[in-house]
Write a protein that holds these residues in place. Sequence first.
Motif, PDB file in Angstrom:
ATOM      1  N   GLU A 265       0.824  -1.201   0.000  1.00  0.00           N
ATOM      2  CA  GLU A 265       0.000   0.000   0.000  1.00  0.00           C
ATOM      3  C   GLU A 265       0.862   1.256   0.000  1.00  0.00           C
ATOM      4  O   GLU A 265       0.569   2.233  -0.694  1.00  0.00           O
ATOM      5  CB  GLU A 265      -0.919  -0.014   1.228  1.00  0.00           C
ATOM      6  CG  GLU A 265      -1.969   1.066   1.225  1.00  0.00           C
ATOM      7  CD  GLU A 265      -2.933   0.948   2.385  1.00  0.00           C
ATOM      8  OE1 GLU A 265      -3.763   1.850   2.548  1.00  0.00           O
ATOM      9  OE2 GLU A 265      -2.842  -0.058   3.127  1.00  0.00           O
ATOM     10  N   GLN A 269       1.261   4.067  -2.979  1.00  0.00           N
ATOM     11  CA  GLN A 269       1.109   5.496  -2.736  1.00  0.00           C
ATOM     12  C   GLN A 269       2.321   6.281  -3.233  1.00  0.00           C
ATOM     13  O   GLN A 269       2.182   7.418  -3.700  1.00  0.00           O
ATOM     14  CB  GLN A 269       0.871   5.743  -1.247  1.00  0.00           C
ATOM     15  CG  GLN A 269      -0.500   5.283  -0.768  1.00  0.00           C
ATOM     16  CD  GLN A 269      -0.698   5.487   0.714  1.00  0.00           C
ATOM     17  OE1 GLN A 269       0.224   5.855   1.430  1.00  0.00           O
ATOM     18  NE2 GLN A 269      -1.908   5.244   1.191  1.00  0.00           N
ATOM     19  N   ARG A 339      -1.262  11.584   2.511  1.00  0.00           N
ATOM     20  CA  ARG A 339      -1.882  10.262   2.650  1.00  0.00           C
ATOM     21  C   ARG A 339      -0.820   9.196   2.906  1.00  0.00           C
ATOM     22  O   ARG A 339      -1.021   8.293   3.727  1.00  0.00           O
ATOM     23  CB  ARG A 339      -2.671   9.933   1.390  1.00  0.00           C
ATOM     24  CG  ARG A 339      -3.534   8.686   1.506  1.00  0.00           C
ATOM     25  CD  ARG A 339      -4.304   8.425   0.222  1.00  0.00           C
ATOM     26  NE  ARG A 339      -5.213   9.530  -0.085  1.00  0.00           N
ATOM     27  CZ  ARG A 339      -5.060  10.370  -1.095  1.00  0.00           C
ATOM     28  NH1 ARG A 339      -4.022  10.242  -1.918  1.00  0.00           N
ATOM     29  NH2 ARG A 339      -5.923  11.332  -1.311  1.00  0.00           N
ATOM     30  N   ARG A 340       0.290   9.300   2.245  1.00  0.00           N
ATOM     31  CA  ARG A 340       1.376   8.335   2.441  1.00  0.00           C
ATOM     32  C   ARG A 340       1.955   8.457   3.854  1.00  0.00           C
ATOM     33  O   ARG A 340       2.210   7.454   4.531  1.00  0.00           O
ATOM     34  CB  ARG A 340       2.461   8.566   1.393  1.00  0.00           C
ATOM     35  CG  ARG A 340       3.541   7.493   1.358  1.00  0.00           C
ATOM     36  CD  ARG A 340       4.743   7.927   2.127  1.00  0.00           C
ATOM     37  NE  ARG A 340       5.756   6.879   2.191  1.00  0.00           N
ATOM     38  CZ  ARG A 340       6.760   6.887   3.048  1.00  0.00           C
ATOM     39  NH1 ARG A 340       6.884   7.875   3.925  1.00  0.00           N
ATOM     40  NH2 ARG A 340       7.637   5.905   3.055  1.00  0.00           N
ATOM     41  N   ARG A 343      -0.561   6.992   6.337  1.00  0.00           N
ATOM     42  CA  ARG A 343      -0.605   5.524   6.293  1.00  0.00           C
ATOM     43  C   ARG A 343       0.654   4.926   6.928  1.00  0.00           C
ATOM     44  O   ARG A 343       0.584   3.885   7.589  1.00  0.00           O
ATOM     45  CB  ARG A 343      -0.755   5.050   4.845  1.00  0.00           C
ATOM     46  CG  ARG A 343      -0.928   3.538   4.710  1.00  0.00           C
ATOM     47  CD  ARG A 343      -2.123   3.074   5.501  1.00  0.00           C
ATOM     48  NE  ARG A 343      -2.226   1.621   5.551  1.00  0.00           N
ATOM     49  CZ  ARG A 343      -2.607   0.936   6.599  1.00  0.00           C
ATOM     50  NH1 ARG A 343      -2.926   1.581   7.730  1.00  0.00           N
ATOM     51  NH2 ARG A 343      -2.682  -0.376   6.562  1.00  0.00           N
ATOM     52  N   GLU A 346       0.071   4.997  10.585  1.00  0.00           N
ATOM     53  CA  GLU A 346      -0.888   3.962  10.956  1.00  0.00           C
ATOM     54  C   GLU A 346      -0.241   2.579  10.930  1.00  0.00           C
ATOM     55  O   GLU A 346      -0.504   1.744  11.803  1.00  0.00           O
ATOM     56  CB  GLU A 346      -2.091   4.002  10.012  1.00  0.00           C
ATOM     57  CG  GLU A 346      -2.948   5.245  10.169  1.00  0.00           C
ATOM     58  CD  GLU A 346      -4.037   5.318   9.117  1.00  0.00           C
ATOM     59  OE1 GLU A 346      -4.960   6.139   9.276  1.00  0.00           O
ATOM     60  OE2 GLU A 346      -3.964   4.557   8.126  1.00  0.00           O
TER      61      GLU A 346
END
Length: 433
Positions: A265, A269, A339-340, A343, A346
């Motif tokens: 993922e 990205q 966003r990268r 993530r 996370e």
Amino acid sequence: MSTVIRTLTLALGLLLAGPAWAQHEHHHGAQPEAAGAVGATVEELIAIARTMSPEVQISALEADAALAKVDGAGSLADPKVSLSIEDWSANRNGGSFPSNPASNTTKKLKLSQELPFWGKRDLKREIAAAGARKAAILKRQVENELVAKVKVAYAEYHSAHLASDVARDLRSRLDTLARLARARYGQALGKQQDVTRAEVEKSVLETEIIRMDAERRKARVKINRLLARVLDAPLVEAPAPRVLPAMAALDLAALTERAQSANPEIAAQLAAIDGADKSRDLAEKSWYPDFEVGVTSVKRDGEWRGYEAMLSMNVPLQWDLRTSDIGEAKAMAAAARTRRELRALELGNEVADAWISLKSAREVETLLRETQLPQAEIGFQASAKGYELGRADLLDVLQTEQQLWKSNIELIKVLFDQQIRLAELEKLVGGDL
């Protein structure tokens, strides 16, 4: 003591000689496997899933489609061919109708080609290449998620087998206890309530066996669905659990770094960020004009008399259009980076949670194996021996049996939890550990 009771006592001693876990491998080793059964190891199932899964096939086709777009992304537009007729006068005899175009007209045959400003074609190719990389990485992500699902389903299948074996082992022991209770009652050495209690406890274990067998069938259906096989296709009845790596080999910092760099993922990205940057560059180049070149052949009075050349360009005067396109491209690039980063943060938290849970499960397993389960087995055997000698009630035996059952089930659950946490960690880091 009568011969009947001595015989049952011997049988009871044999059944109590070894715990359920010691008999597990022998129990499975004697089972014949169905023809065409698969699943001796989880690796075998994973290989089949990667080949047969419709989800993987769809993602592979999408990756091929994205790759096919790269070569044509920077191509020139098709050239244009046009034919024009000039000086076409009206027909003198027909009023406003045109005359014969073959006479007294000038015909022009023009070939033209649009040429974008330097660098725009390369940027379009690079944007398409970034999209192809992202599609290929997303295929890896689909495979990564599929592998994790297979590992979890396999762990469920194995856990159901373990629980079923433990229940059958205890039922066998209780069956011997029930016969002993009936024999003692027949010799006026026991109570009718003991016979009833033993039968009730046997029925409870029968219920557990039915439930565990249903769980095993459900896990088999889940595995076959992931492998795109017929849902009732045979699986190996003695699955081999995956060997867990030692906790010393699972460094939390190294796992976090690997997840934040190798997770599909995250890689997808990064490809999206590259594509967004190229889209921003292409939007900024919209301030530069595109060109069109052309050459025309001129025919007059039935003869080709000469040629014309043409060069034109668009004038980028639409300020609002270009500033809005550039602003959108910059915002999309910034969003991709944010966003990268989000993530990655996370993933670090998820890796830590899975690692802590795995470590805790390993510690609980050690406690169960080294302390609780042996003590429960000793307590059960001692109470059964005491009942045999008339020094304990059957109720005491059943209480220790329930504690033994509970300890076994807790061990199965913690082993299952370890397999789940390992599969989760491997999914996060994007590969086996």
